[in-house]
Design an enzyme around this catalytic site. Structure first.
Site, PDB file in Angstrom:
ATOM      1  N   SER A 121     -25.917  24.471 -23.353  1.00  0.00           N
ATOM      2  CA  SER A 121     -26.096  25.160 -21.622  1.00  0.00           C
ATOM      3  C   SER A 121     -27.376  25.062 -21.235  1.00  0.00           C
ATOM      4  CB  SER A 121     -25.721  26.454 -21.764  1.00  0.00           C
ATOM      5  OG  SER A 121     -25.930  27.103 -20.615  1.00  0.00           O
ATOM      6  N   TYR A 145     -25.887  23.979 -14.911  1.00  0.00           N
ATOM      7  CA  TYR A 145     -25.807  24.625 -13.879  1.00  0.00           C
ATOM      8  C   TYR A 145     -26.887  24.111 -12.841  1.00  0.00           C
ATOM      9  CZ  TYR A 145     -23.437  28.505 -16.579  1.00  0.00           C
ATOM     10  OH  TYR A 145     -22.770  29.014 -17.422  1.00  0.00           O
ATOM     11  N   THR A 171     -20.910  22.341 -14.410  1.00  0.00           N
ATOM     12  CA  THR A 171     -20.065  23.717 -14.476  1.00  0.00           C
ATOM     13  C   THR A 171     -20.077  24.007 -12.934  1.00  0.00           C
ATOM     14  OG1 THR A 171     -20.518  24.672 -16.408  1.00  0.00           O
ATOM     15  CG2 THR A 171     -20.089  26.131 -14.748  1.00  0.00           C
ATOM     16  N   LYS A 240     -16.638  21.000 -14.938  1.00  0.00           N
ATOM     17  CA  LYS A 240     -15.947  22.239 -15.786  1.00  0.00           C
ATOM     18  C   LYS A 240     -15.683  23.458 -14.689  1.00  0.00           C
ATOM     19  CE  LYS A 240     -17.299  25.331 -19.661  1.00  0.00           C
ATOM     20  NZ  LYS A 240     -17.273  26.707 -18.748  1.00  0.00           N
ATOM     21  N   HIS A 264     -14.174  30.321 -17.466  1.00  0.00           N
ATOM     22  CA  HIS A 264     -15.501  30.706 -17.909  1.00  0.00           C
ATOM     23  C   HIS A 264     -15.448  31.781 -18.937  1.00  0.00           C
ATOM     24  CE1 HIS A 264     -19.633  29.446 -16.642  1.00  0.00           C
ATOM     25  NE2 HIS A 264     -19.806  30.668 -17.439  1.00  0.00           N
TER      26      HIS A 264
END
Length: 369
Positions: A121, A145, A171, A240, A264
């Site tokens: 992540s 992100y 995402t 995603k 999520h």
């Protein structure tokens, strides 16, 4: 134990004797500090969607095939040109240092030992390079992100490419953080710096709540952003947070190399559907144009089987692996993957499916409880 800014991080390194993955949550709660555990375990609002993620697997039944003349089912598969020993992957999950002092580095080691795919992540506790090194050459994806600041995005993407990641996961369902009441009750702020934020303008994440972390996130994301990341990185980009056929087709139209069905883990839009309940419609819309990844609520080998039967090529787990990390470090993560793989093999045998490809043609009954 290691103490970081007043937060206790355990250093357990051991294999686990697992009865089932649900049991791990209660065991992990005993050793992860309250604020960190609340952040990991909780969903948004009253957690209706979080609970629906588990219940949705009851909506389909696996038809046993007893006269299939098979033995020794095989879980190896090839997705995105990667040869994997299992269709189970580590979903991108933030701040794994809340569970263990070595965080994502140990997770990467455990996933690599299991022959699986690791996704790290943006908000990892360890750097992109260190997490990649933990996998010792095993395939990894980097989850972005997307920030409002393109220089920040470019910096992360450059590091990910340099670290040798095989694809970027963008995402798109977290332009704002879900309303997570456990964090409010616990007055939770991240006690451990997020390595990928340290050197940039967002700061290091320490002392911030999730809403503050997400404040720097891009709140307008569209197909052009997918194209921009593809053009910049020249890597496959997987989108995603897809829960509708329309979004899946938008993503593919923008050049996405994969579609990732996920809500999520029930942490964003409460009242939205369980990911499993939309998987089939999304997979049908994709129609094998690109691979489909699925996560949210997976706790059993039968869940993995059902997801693959409805169109998933890879099935992600998050919380169970983090609980394994907390309880046993890299070996704990490996134990979680091995347990789930063993359950999957039992289901495959009883359902008359020798290979992962066979599962994709397995018969499921559509029922409602």
């Amino acid at each position: 134990m290691v103490m970081t800014n007043g937060y206790e991080q355990n250093e357990n390194e051991k294999t686990l004797d697992i009865l089932n993955l649900t049991q791990l949550e209660a065991d992990a709660k005993k050793i992860i500090p309250t604020g960190g555990f609340g952040y990991i375990v909780s969903g948004s609002e009253d957690e209706w969607t979080l609970q629906a993620n588990r219940k949705a697997f009851q909506h389909r039944q696996i038809v046993p095939k007893a006269l299939s003349n098979i033995e020794d089912p095989q879980t190896d598969t090839n997705v995105f040109g990667l040869g994997l020993k299992t269709p189970i992957m580590m979903a991108p999950a933030a701040a794994q240092g809340l569970a263990h002092a070595k965080g994502e580095v140990d997770t990467a080691k455990g996933v690599a030992k299991a022959g699986g795919l690791m996704a790290q992540s943006t908000y990892s506790s360890t750097s992109i390079a260190d997490t990649a090194a933990g996998g010792e050459g095993a395939p990894q994806f980097f989850q972005l992100y997307m920030s409002k600041d393109w220089d920040f995005n470019r910096s992360l993407l450059d590091e990910a490419k340099q670290a040798g990641v095989k694809a970027i996961i963008l995402t798109v369902d977290a332009t704002v953080g879900g309303y997570r009441e456990a964090d409010i009750i616990n007055h939770f702020q991240f006690p451990i710096p997020m390595a990928n934020l340290i050197k940039f303008s967002e700061g290091d994440g320490e002392g911030k709540g999730i809403s503050e972390i997400y404040a720097s996130a891009a709140q307008k994301i569209g197909p052009d952003d997918v194209k921009r990341i593809i053009d910049y990185t020249d890597l496959p980009v997987i989108v995603k947070g897809i829960e509708s056929p329309e979004d899946a087709l938008y993503a593919i139209g923008a050049g996405a190399a994969g579609v990732y069905v996920s809500n999520h883990g029930g942490r964003q839009l409460n009242g939205g559907p369980a990911s499993f309940d939309v998987l089939e419609s999304v997979a049908k819309a994709v129609n094998h144009q690109v691979p489909v990844i699925f996560d949210s609520g997976v706790r059993r080998g039968s869940d993995v089987f059902k997801a693959i039967a409805l169109g998933a090529d890879l099935v992600g787990i998050g919380r169970p692996a983090i609980y394994g990390l907390a309880l046993g470090g890299a070996d704990g993560v490996y134990s979680v993957f091995e347990h789930l793989n063993n359950e999957l093999k039992i289901v495959m045998q009883l359902a008359g499916t020798k290979t992962i490809e066979d599962i994709k043609h397995a018969e499921l009954l559509n029922v409602q409880y």
